[in-house]
Design an enzyme around this catalytic site. Structure first.
Site, PDB file in Angstrom:
ATOM      1  CB  SER A   1      -8.097   0.863   5.891  1.00 26.08           C
ATOM      2  OG  SER A   1      -8.921   2.232   5.684  1.00 26.08           O
TER       3      SER A   1
ATOM      4  CE  LYS B   1      -3.909   1.914   2.550  1.00 22.26           C
ATOM      5  NZ  LYS B   1      -4.867   1.854   3.766  1.00 22.26           N
TER       6      LYS B   1
ATOM      7  CB  SER C   1      -8.011   3.554   2.757  1.00 28.07           C
ATOM      8  OG  SER C   1      -7.110   2.876   3.679  1.00 28.07           O
TER       9      SER C   1
END
Lengths: 483, 477
Positions: free
Chosen positions: B176, B77, B152
């Site tokens: 997330s 990420k 996210s």
């Protein structure tokens, strides 16, 4: 109405830069004076993703100062973020302490000649220093400001007093006392010019006899003890003039302008920051248990006041000597190293207060930098005690030691400075002096006793100062009265 | 079956037997990445570096010296820093930022011979539940390109689901990792707070953030956690708790385990299809000898409010360093310092990030701190106490991961409250600092994956793997 009708109420906020090797939240060097931006890493640069890790020595230092000032130690201290934007603050917040500082509710007593002023301490907390904005240096263009981040993360303790100080002079005494204390504790070099001690002051005036507090102003930018005193004096008269002409004091921050000798408004309360303090989630609370406190307490050095009292008692020194000798920890250590090895403690005190301090002043250095081991001074004093040299010769031996670093015994031996104690040799010298000065001999015998000194001087000169002055005295008197 | 659909444990067997090379494997993933570019799962792909490294790892495997993750192609990420390659956090304000250091998890992955393939898309600064607020555009759900992958960590979840990597790291502040794992039909774990070092994770809310793995299978997830977990002297909040061999929790029975069903998680607002899917799993576990008990977490209803106060307060402070002074985006139009700050931040941050900075700034302001931040911290303690109490009675809790399956792109973008509510089942776990795992357990009538959430005691990730592995192996979805 005169100034006498108002009483100044002063509180101090002092930043103490700690002598730890590394910074408070990373392992970068905390040394002063490095080439700008060379003592930095992602952590103190506030790069995205970095985390602070507390330097445990900072806690030790905070505890030392707290215990030396009768503070309560918080069993669970916590760091907090103080949020504001400034280019020398890479993270946009300073890691400080807010609700749970390391130390609270302490006290420092200041001896002011005939009375003692007790100043209560609100708190002592640890925090990181910010960087330094550079405007004035030659390499900075007129339209730019550069930032040196070396100082970011250098550990500080902030000590905040209650408004217990009643004059600029007391404020200066407080600072002198605090500087002595932090140097004794070995936590700060106490150098105000290099900003290792920084002092802000809060001051207000109130009519004498009243107990409430007036509106205060906060003074900044004072870089020496005398600046603090001058700025407070200026502010007292400024506030006095305003109050006595019926004006209101505005709560504000004022800068000391040393060139103009005045304080100038910097920002008023309406523009004061809202720092939005909250506990720093990146740092776990610091649990300080009783064992830790006791360990630090055990390792505390003897503090100046205790040491002064002990010197008076243990070495039978006058209070004056004890005070001078204990002003600086290194001097006190040196004195003590000498005193325990010689019989005449007062002689040790005289030597340190006299020759040693004179030497330090002349050479503008501290005692560690002087070429003088405590044992050398012990030797000199012992050479006097044993009658090997007299005290006048001893002073020249002392200077020789400082210059050459040789041992006193070696100097005495090589230069043949041993005291002449042999009566025959002294008498021979006396005879020569008396024969050379028949007029003075007559005058002495005629009652001019003062000439004794003249004869002694002549004999000392004839023996290159090496004769034992006591013996010279006795023998001259005997000769002159005997014949 | 395409090789990129295999779990790492299967691929590793082929690699060890020289039936497959890392070089070939990396090429397959890169091919997939190109084919599925429209998913917009990656912000940066390291094609050359990954190929280069594949050759090195092939040699290491041949030499019998390979680490635990040798040849595992992993995506990261883009809020986890890697030395020398851009870390954007999906934000314009960091669009040109190249970090000079590696996050601890990156170092650990490399030590175990993982092959890092790229940086994945995310909601700007991990603030969002749909991966739509990225400066680099929205990521799409591989199961339905008109739908969000969740957020996210939507880029990581989408990449794992679409076979654009074998496993991925995400970060989970309020759900997330788990919510996008649920939307994309992959396994996502939020470890116990302090289980994995946060050093090198660009902070959103420091007391809630945790890095965790996303993978196709529970066993891959266990392997990834084993590699990245453990004490880190660079992170004071990282716990010095031994990391167990998570593999030993796999392929175990569930007989005798006590599983809690918190009634508050099954109330109104929950999609009936999801409710049915969870009930099916509970029934199946009961059949295999687990005891299901109803438990209550009475303070749960305050979780979202407390979460959005604490998370935004910390975020408002964490994001202060993005000021245009030292790195990242600086507005060209500034004439003085104040303008540099205002313009750089106004132009550099997107609307959701600004909304949260303002909210967080407000709740920490003097005069409001006690009513908001302090109160929220007290609520947090109550929620944690609730969990501690019920987890004394049971081994694990089972809940839905999200109240809905993947929603349509832009469906909730203009309604922040609706967006925030999609985290309603996940945020309380972050507030309590507990480990939780989302496992795909069914598909709804539209063929969209449904996630089930397991929650365990602190540092009991082993229990999550045990139950999830069992459900994965015995429950067809």
């Amino acid at each position: 109405m005169t100034n006498v009708n108002y009483e100044p109420i002063i509180g101090l906020e002092i930043h103490i830069q700690l002598l730890t090797r590394s910074k408070i939240f990373c392992s970068c060097s905390a040394q002063f004076g490095g080439v700008p931006n060379t003592q930095v890493c992602p952590v103190c640069l506030g790069m995205p993703g970095v985390l602070p890790v507390l330097n445990q020595n900072v806690v030790e230092y905070a505890l030392k100062l707290g215990l030396a000032t009768d503070c309560e130690i918080n069993p669970r201290a916590q760091f907090a973020r103080k949020n504001y934007f400034y280019p020398d603050l890479p993270k946009g917040y300073q890691i400080s302490q807010f609700e749970q500082p390391f130390c609270q509710n302490g006290k420092i007593d200041i001896e002011m000649g005939d009375f003692v002023r007790s100043v209560r301490l609100t708190r002592i907390h640890a925090e990181e220093d910010a960087g330094k904005s550079m405007h004035a240096e030659a390499y900075v263009g007129t339209d730019e400001t550069l930032v040196d981040v070396n100082r970011c993360g250098v550990p500080l303790l902030e000590l905040v007093t209650e408004p217990d100080i009643r004059s600029p002079e007391e404020a200066a005494f407080f600072l002198i006392h605090l500087r002595q204390l932090v140097r004794y504790l070995g936590i700060c070099d106490g150098n105000m010019e290099e900003a290792s001690l920084r002092c802000d002051a809060n001051i207000s005036l109130r009519p004498r006899g009243e107990t409430g507090l007036g509106t205060k102003t906060e003074l900044k930018n004072m870089n020496s003890f005398s600046h603090v005193e001058s700025a407070l004096n200026y502010e007292i008269s400024r506030q006095y003039q305003m109050l006595s002409s019926g004006e209101k004091i505005e709560q504000e921050t004022r800068m000391w302008n040393v060139d103009r000798g005045i304080t100038e408004s910097m920002r008023s309360k309406e523009f004061s920051h809202d720092y939005r303090y909250f506990p720093d989630p990146d740092l776990v609370p610091v649990v300080v248990d009783d064992d830790w406190i006791e360990r630090v307490r055990r390792d505390l050095p003897e503090l100046p006041l205790q040491r002064k009292k002990r010197f008076i008692k243990e070495y039978a020194l006058p209070e004056y000597d004890a005070k001078i000798l204990t002003e600086d920890r290194a001097i006190a250590d040196f004195f003590e190293a000498v005193a325990i090895k010689v019989k005449d403690k007062k002689a040790a005190s005289n030597w340190v207060m006299g020759e040693v301090l004179r030497c330090l002043k002349e050479k503008k250095c501290n005692i560690d930098e002087l070429r003088l081991e405590a044992d050398s001074l012990v030797e000199i004093i012992q050479l006097i005690e044993s009658g090997t040299i007299n005290s006048k010769i001893a002073k020249s031996v002392f200077n020789d030691v400082i210059e050459s670093g040789d041992s006193p015994k070696k100097i005495v031996k090589e230069k043949g400075l041993m005291q002449i104690t042999d009566h025959d040799a002294i008498e021979k010298a006396i005879d020569q002096v008396l024969q050379a000065h028949p007029d003075e001999v007559d005058a002495f015998r005629g009652g001019k006793d003062k000439l004794m000194g003249f004869f002694v001087g002549q004999v000392m000169r004839a023996t290159d100062g090496k004769a034992n002055p006591k013996s010279v005295n006795v023998l001259i008197r005997k000769k002159l009265s005997g014949s | 079956m395409h090789l990129t659909e295999l779990a790492y444990t299967q691929l590793r067997r082929k690699l060890d037997r020289s039936e497959l090379s890392c070089e070939k494997l990396v090429d397959l993933y890169i091919e997939n990445i190109h084919e599925q570019e429209s998913l917009n799962a990656y912000i940066t792909v390291f094609e050359d570096n990954a190929r280069q490294r594949a050759i090195e790892i092939d040699n290491r495997i041949a030499g019998g010296q390979a680490g635990m993750l040798a040849g595992m192609v992993v995506a990261i990420k883009d809020n986890i820093v890697m030395k020398g390659v851009p870390t954007t956090c999906g934000s314009k304000i960091l669009s040109n930022f190249v970090p000079p250091y590696d996050a601890t998890v990156i170092r650990k992955l490399l030590e175990q011979d993982a092959i890092l393939i790229g940086k994945t898309n995310l909601d700007e600064f991990a603030m969002g539940s749909s991966t739509e607020t990225s400066n680099f555009g929205a990521t799409r759900n591989p199961h339905d390109a008109d739908r969000v992958p969740g957020g996210s960590s939507g880029g990581s979840a989408s990449a794992v689901a679409a076979g654009l990597c074998c496993g991925a790291l995400g970060s989970d502040t309020g759900g997330s990792i788990r919510q996008p794992a649920s939307f994309c039909g992959v396994v996502g774990l939020k470890p116990t707070y302090g289980r994995v070092s946060r050093f090198g994770l660009v902070a959103f809310a420091s007391s809630l953030d945790q890095i965790g793995p996303l993978s196709q299978t529970v066993s891959d997830n266990a392997l990834l956690l084993k590699s990245i977990a453990g004490y880190d002297p660079n992170d004071s909040t990282c716990a010095n708790v031994a990391v167990p061999d998570y593999g030993s929790f796999l392929q175990q029975e569930v007989r005798g385990l006590k599983i809690g069903k918190p009634v508050e998680y099954f109330s109104q607002g929950l999609d009936p299809e999801i409710n049915r899917a969870i009930e099916n799993v509970l029934e199946s576990l009961a059949r295999r000898g687990a005891e299901i008990v109803e438990v209550s977490l009475p303070n749960l209803e305050y979780a979202i409010s407390a979460y959005y106060i604490i998370a935004t307060a910390e975020a408002s402070s964490n994001l202060e360093r993005f000021d245009g002074a030292r790195y990242g985006f600086r507005s060209a139009g500034a004439k003085n310092l104040e303008e540099m700050y205002v313009k750089s931040r106004s132009e550099g941050f997107g609307p959701e990030v600004k909304r949260r900075i303002m909210l967080g700034t407000f709740v920490l302001s003097s005069g409001y701190y006690d009513a908001y931040y302090r109160k929220a911290m007290q609520v947090r303690t109550l929620i944690k106490n609730d969990f501690d109490r019920v987890l004394e009675q049971v081994d694990c809790l089972i809940t839905p991961t999200s109240p809905t399956t993947a929603f349509k792109l832009e469906e909730k973008l203009d309604d922040p409250l609706q967006m925030y509510l999609s985290d309603i089942y996940t945020v309380s776990v972050n507030l309590a600092g507990l480990p939780a795992l989302s496992l795909p357990c069914a598909k709804d009538h539209q063929g969209l994956p449904v996630g089930i959430q397991f929650i365990a005691k602190p540092f009991d990730e082993g229990m999550l793997f045990r139950i999830a592995d069992h459900v994965e192996g015995n429950h067809t979805c």
